[in-house]
Design a protein around this motif. Sequence first.
Motif, short mmCIF file in Angstrom:
data_model
loop_
_atom_site.label_atom_id
_atom_site.label_comp_id
_atom_site.label_asym_id
_atom_site.label_seq_id
_atom_site.Cartn_x
_atom_site.Cartn_y
_atom_site.Cartn_z
N LYS A 1 0.79 -1.23 0.00
CA LYS A 1 0.00 0.00 0.00
C LYS A 1 0.82 1.27 0.00
O LYS A 1 0.29 2.36 -0.24
CB LYS A 1 -0.95 0.01 1.21
N GLY A 2 2.13 1.17 0.28
CA GLY A 2 2.95 2.37 0.27
C GLY A 2 4.42 2.04 0.50
O GLY A 2 4.75 1.01 1.07
N VAL A 3 5.27 2.97 0.04
CA VAL A 3 6.72 2.82 0.19
C VAL A 3 7.30 4.19 0.50
O VAL A 3 6.84 5.20 -0.04
CB VAL A 3 7.36 2.27 -1.10
N ALA A 4 8.33 4.21 1.36
CA ALA A 4 9.01 5.46 1.68
C ALA A 4 10.50 5.19 1.90
O ALA A 4 10.86 4.17 2.48
CB ALA A 4 8.41 6.09 2.92
N LEU A 5 11.31 6.12 1.43
CA LEU A 5 12.72 6.13 1.80
C LEU A 5 12.75 6.81 3.16
O LEU A 5 12.48 8.00 3.26
CB LEU A 5 13.56 6.91 0.77
N THR A 6 13.05 6.06 4.19
CA THR A 6 12.98 6.61 5.55
C THR A 6 14.33 6.99 6.12
O THR A 6 14.39 7.62 7.17
CB THR A 6 12.27 5.63 6.50
N GLY A 7 15.41 6.60 5.44
CA GLY A 7 16.71 6.98 5.95
C GLY A 7 17.85 6.74 4.99
O GLY A 7 17.85 5.78 4.23
N ASP A 8 18.80 7.67 5.05
CA ASP A 8 20.08 7.58 4.35
C ASP A 8 21.05 8.26 5.31
O ASP A 8 21.39 9.42 5.15
CB ASP A 8 20.01 8.30 3.01
#
Length: 174
Positions: free
Chosen positions: A126-133
């Motif tokens: 239902k969703g995707v996020a780049l949460t950290g680098d």
Amino acid sequence: MLHRQSLAATAAGIVLAAGIGATIPADAGAAPPRTTHPPAKAQVVDVRWGAHPTFDRLVVDVRGTLPPVSVRPVKVLHYDGSGHRVPLAGKFFLEIKLSPAAAHDQSGRSVYQGPRLTRIHLPALKGVALTGDFEGVVTIGAAFDSKPVYKSFALHSPERFVLDIAHHPAACPR
């Protein structure tokens, strides 16, 4: 008598030299080892997804060698560094960590071309996020309406991490 003193001095010198030699490391006279640069970090360059008849697939594309990856269920997704909650709709979440890895180059410019935060309308995903680098770790969050049943594996040439999520919790992907 002089001959005995000379022999005694020579013997003492040999014993002393042998004793000192035993305490000096064998490589003490060798050139210092050359310093090597640490291996280049893998660069996370994209995240993509697709639907299949019985499962959804999430793929993380990597430039360089695929680093170790961990996948774990979490109650809430948070952005690394700030700790702020990631605004992805869903009841269940997976946190995917690649380390050592980066989504930027050595100059600090982003090499990541995928979504930063997006809703997805697939049967499971239902969703995707780049949460950290942050500090050599790239973190990606995935959202689901039902508890995800998944399997993960690596593919090579090109390097990528794959997460297959069953459409129905009772089913297992492929």
